[in-house]
Design a protein around this motif. Sequence first.
Motif, mmCIF file in Angstrom:
data_model
loop_
_atom_site.group_PDB
_atom_site.id
_atom_site.type_symbol
_atom_site.label_atom_id
_atom_site.label_comp_id
_atom_site.label_asym_id
_atom_site.label_seq_id
_atom_site.Cartn_x
_atom_site.Cartn_y
_atom_site.Cartn_z
ATOM 1 N N ARG A 5 0.852 -1.194 0.000
ATOM 2 C CA ARG A 5 0.000 0.000 0.000
ATOM 3 C C ARG A 5 0.878 1.232 0.000
ATOM 4 O O ARG A 5 1.781 1.368 0.814
ATOM 5 C CB ARG A 5 -0.885 -0.029 1.241
ATOM 6 N N ILE A 6 0.609 2.155 -0.929
ATOM 7 C CA ILE A 6 1.365 3.403 -1.026
ATOM 8 C C ILE A 6 0.507 4.581 -0.567
ATOM 9 O O ILE A 6 0.963 5.434 0.178
ATOM 10 C CB ILE A 6 1.891 3.628 -2.460
ATOM 11 N N THR A 7 -0.737 4.641 -1.033
ATOM 12 C CA THR A 7 -1.686 5.653 -0.570
ATOM 13 C C THR A 7 -2.991 4.938 -0.232
ATOM 14 O O THR A 7 -3.091 3.717 -0.348
ATOM 15 C CB THR A 7 -1.968 6.738 -1.646
ATOM 16 N N GLU A 8 -3.992 5.685 0.136
ATOM 17 C CA GLU A 8 -5.279 5.089 0.511
ATOM 18 C C GLU A 8 -5.834 4.180 -0.583
ATOM 19 O O GLU A 8 -6.414 3.140 -0.298
ATOM 20 C CB GLU A 8 -6.282 6.194 0.832
ATOM 21 N N TYR A 9 -5.669 4.558 -1.846
ATOM 22 C CA TYR A 9 -6.247 3.792 -2.950
ATOM 23 C C TYR A 9 -5.219 3.234 -3.924
ATOM 24 O O TYR A 9 -5.591 2.696 -4.963
ATOM 25 C CB TYR A 9 -7.233 4.664 -3.735
ATOM 26 N N ASP A 11 -1.674 0.948 -4.722
ATOM 27 C CA ASP A 11 -0.685 -0.063 -4.343
ATOM 28 C C ASP A 11 0.390 -0.126 -5.408
ATOM 29 O O ASP A 11 0.177 0.287 -6.544
ATOM 30 C CB ASP A 11 -1.317 -1.466 -4.275
ATOM 31 N N TRP A 19 1.829 0.082 -10.858
ATOM 32 C CA TRP A 19 0.836 0.706 -9.979
ATOM 33 C C TRP A 19 -0.459 -0.065 -10.115
ATOM 34 O O TRP A 19 -0.830 -0.461 -11.219
ATOM 35 C CB TRP A 19 0.590 2.158 -10.381
ATOM 36 N N GLU A 83 -6.959 10.411 -6.698
ATOM 37 C CA GLU A 83 -6.263 11.642 -6.312
ATOM 38 C C GLU A 83 -6.973 12.823 -6.948
ATOM 39 O O GLU A 83 -7.740 12.670 -7.890
ATOM 40 C CB GLU A 83 -4.803 11.587 -6.804
ATOM 41 N N GLU A 85 -6.095 17.327 -7.545
ATOM 42 C CA GLU A 85 -5.141 18.406 -7.289
ATOM 43 C C GLU A 85 -5.638 19.709 -7.905
ATOM 44 O O GLU A 85 -6.321 19.703 -8.926
ATOM 45 C CB GLU A 85 -3.745 18.057 -7.791
ATOM 46 N N GLU A 96 4.086 13.297 -8.022
ATOM 47 C CA GLU A 96 4.467 13.488 -6.626
ATOM 48 C C GLU A 96 4.996 12.235 -5.936
ATOM 49 O O GLU A 96 5.494 12.326 -4.818
ATOM 50 C CB GLU A 96 3.307 14.084 -5.819
ATOM 51 N N ILE A 97 4.900 11.067 -6.560
ATOM 52 C CA ILE A 97 5.384 9.844 -5.914
ATOM 53 C C ILE A 97 6.453 9.199 -6.783
ATOM 54 O O ILE A 97 6.199 8.841 -7.931
ATOM 55 C CB ILE A 97 4.245 8.833 -5.686
#
Length: 112
Positions: A5-9, A11, A19, A83, A85, A96-97
């Motif tokens: 898991r990298i962010t809430e939604y 991986d 991704w 996401e 922005e 950003e990642i």
Amino acid sequence: MSKVRITEYLDIDLPTETWRCNRCGHDLGTAHGNYKEGCVVAEQPLEKVHPPLVAEGNYSFTPDSTYCRLVEFYCPGCATMLENEYLPPGHPITHEIELDIAALKRRHGAAA
């Protein structure tokens, strides 16, 4: 472990270095690039997102649309918003990642 898991939604699938949406598993492209390139992109009218706070419409948190735009990124597989922005008009989508995939593989016991 194959997915992290990298962010809430979001991986990363370590064996394939891609991704993935963690809701439906949809492949969003190489983890060496920007996952947003694999998303459905929508721009929302700021007046819709930030409606006036009073009936007369004099008070609002709506940014000036000549200064700012709202860009949303959705999974093409399940339509989950991954996401969003606020960007100036004409500004490129942000990246950003950026991950050290080899270090993640070492940490999670995947072959590097």
